[in-house]
Scaffold this active site. Structure first.
Site, PDB file in Angstrom:
ATOM      1  N   GLU A   1       0.807  -1.235   0.000  1.00  0.00           N
ATOM      2  CA  GLU A   1       0.000   0.000   0.000  1.00  0.00           C
ATOM      3  C   GLU A   1       0.834   1.275   0.000  1.00  0.00           C
ATOM      4  OE1 GLU A   1      -2.715  -0.468   3.302  1.00  0.00           O
ATOM      5  OE2 GLU A   1      -3.428  -2.405   2.576  1.00  0.00           O
TER       6      GLU A   1
ATOM      7  N   ASN B   1       2.048  -5.141  -3.149  1.00  0.00           N
ATOM      8  CA  ASN B   1       0.653  -5.478  -2.818  1.00  0.00           C
ATOM      9  C   ASN B   1      -0.143  -4.200  -2.530  1.00  0.00           C
ATOM     10  OD1 ASN B   1      -1.243  -7.694  -2.081  1.00  0.00           O
ATOM     11  ND2 ASN B   1      -1.116  -6.846  -0.010  1.00  0.00           N
TER      12      ASN B   1
ATOM     13  N   HIS C   1     -10.598  -6.480  -1.412  1.00  0.00           N
ATOM     14  CA  HIS C   1     -11.584  -6.349  -0.330  1.00  0.00           C
ATOM     15  C   HIS C   1     -12.786  -5.631  -0.935  1.00  0.00           C
ATOM     16  CE1 HIS C   1      -8.824  -7.598   2.815  1.00  0.00           C
ATOM     17  NE2 HIS C   1      -7.926  -6.744   2.354  1.00  0.00           N
TER      18      HIS C   1
ATOM     19  N   GLU D   1      -6.026 -10.858  -0.885  1.00  0.00           N
ATOM     20  CA  GLU D   1      -6.764 -10.595   0.368  1.00  0.00           C
ATOM     21  C   GLU D   1      -8.275 -10.596   0.117  1.00  0.00           C
ATOM     22  OE1 GLU D   1      -5.321  -7.177   2.568  1.00  0.00           O
ATOM     23  OE2 GLU D   1      -3.238  -7.550   1.985  1.00  0.00           O
TER      24      GLU D   1
ATOM     25  N   ASP E   1     -12.059 -10.740   0.143  1.00  0.00           N
ATOM     26  CA  ASP E   1     -13.278 -10.990   0.908  1.00  0.00           C
ATOM     27  C   ASP E   1     -14.386 -10.130   0.327  1.00  0.00           C
ATOM     28  OD1 ASP E   1     -12.507  -8.529   2.123  1.00  0.00           O
ATOM     29  OD2 ASP E   1     -11.964  -9.477   4.018  1.00  0.00           O
TER      30      ASP E   1
END
Ligand code: 9MR
Length: 344
Positions: A138, A180, A216, A246, A248
């Site tokens: 990030e 990432n 996400h 990641e 979800d």
């Protein structure tokens, strides 16, 4: 309930292995040690794990020069004994600066030394055991073009990324080194910037091998699958591996059967996109079960983002992933031709 459910047979990891793609989940040492159903479900369904928090700098080096490897060692041992690959997350992240790091003034040389020591120690310890590191997490700003403000950026300068990747490569030349981020999954200003940044790093000879797309998302609002594929493919064209790191898909409460079905369709679409993309080597969900997800604590009014419910029952989303991985249709990417190809 655990072993008997026919929808888990064959387990996801068997199907994913046959398709040449990794499937994994973010893991925490607490439930790994204390919750047998957690361990059993992970071992049965996943061929990869990633450290949700225990490899972050504030946890693994809580005081300068003093490391706490207990959690990360437990994950590495679990991965080894269950024939799983381990992702390392993450070496450099603006959000994981402990007091000793942020509450004093550093010169550029001192902070580069901290960075180099940290990376050499952590990557060195897990050399040969971590397949892929999220070296920098990030770094791009959300709102304005360019790198975000952080201790690393502000003291070392924008080349802190190059240094971090070089230090990691020196410590484990065989590990795949990833950048990432979130918000870069689709085609947009931030993903264009990520593309330009990684292209420039490669042109400078920086050892970056992959890019992680966090994913996400809200269950009914996410980039179109074809956009995910085109975006991943342009990074593949640079010679990079891609991974969904990641995933979800959080649901607004109340969680209803209809919403769970919609979520299942979304999971299916995203896994099919990963399978269709040329060089996507793994999909990892950010947690295994809704019992321990970060979602309800961070997003008020949302829950149930993962593949297994709070009792470890496979959700419709699990069945959709099972189906996506089972489909026998011709694919752009034959198994075994992906960059990393699981060794499983
Ligand atoms: O899920 C993680 C949560 O338990 C932590 O409190 C939080 C801060 O360390 O980080 C969460 O994981 C984040 C990940 O490391 C980077 N991408 C966003 C994830 C969700 O916030």
């Amino acid at each position: 309930m655990l072993a008997a459910d026919p929808s888990t047979n064959p387990p996801l990891r068997t199907l994913a292995g046959a398709r040449g793609i990794g499937i994994g989940a973010a893991v925490a040492p607490g439930p790994l040690a204390n919750d047998p159903a957690y361990r059993a479900t992970l071992a049965r369904e996943m061929n990869m794990i990633v450290a949700e928090n225990c490899m972050k700098l504030h946890q693994i080096q809580p005081r300068q020069g003093q490391y706490d490897f207990a959690g990360a060692d437990a994950l590495a041992a679990f991965a080894a004994s269950n024939n799983m690959r381990l992702r390392g997350h993450t070496l450099v992240w603006h959000q994981s600066a402990p007091g000793w790091l942020k509450d004093r003034q550093w010169s550029r040389a001192e902070l580069l030394n901290v960075l180099s020591q940290h990376i050499a120690t952590v990557v060195g310890r897990y050399k040969g055991r971590v397949c892929c590191w999220d070296v920098v997490n990030e770094a791009l700003d959300d709102k304005t073009p360019g790198l975000r403000t952080s201790l690393w950026h502000d003291v070392i300068g924008p080349d802190y990324l190059d240094h971090a990747f070089r230090f990691a490569h020196a410590a484990d030349p065989r590990a795949k080194l990833f950048y990432n981020d979130y918000g870069t999954e689709g085609l947009n200003r931030k993903s264009d910037e990520q593309y330009a940044m990684l292209k420039a790093m490669l042109a400078r000879g920086v050892p970056v091998h992959g890019v992680g797309f966090q994913c996400h998302f809200v269950f009914d609002s996410y980039p179109a699958p074809e956009t995910l594929v085109s975006n991943m493919n342009r990074f593949a064209d640079l010679g990079l591996e891609t991974q969904i790191t990641e995933l979800d898909l959080r649901i607004s409460t109340p969680v209803t059967p209809e919403k769970l079905e919609r979520q299942a369709r979304a999971y299916g679409e995203i896994f099919r996109a990963a399978l269709e993309a040329r060089n996507c080597t793994a999909v990892l969900t950010w947690g295994l079960t809704d019992k321990y997800s970060w979602v309800p604590a961070f997003f008020k009014g949302f829950d149930a983002g993962l593949l297994f419910d709070k009792d470890y029952a496979p959700k419709p989303a699990h069945d959709a992933v099972h189906q996506a991985l089972s489909i026998d249709a011709d694919l752009a990417v034959p198994p075994g031709s992906r960059g990393a190809g699981p060794k499983l």
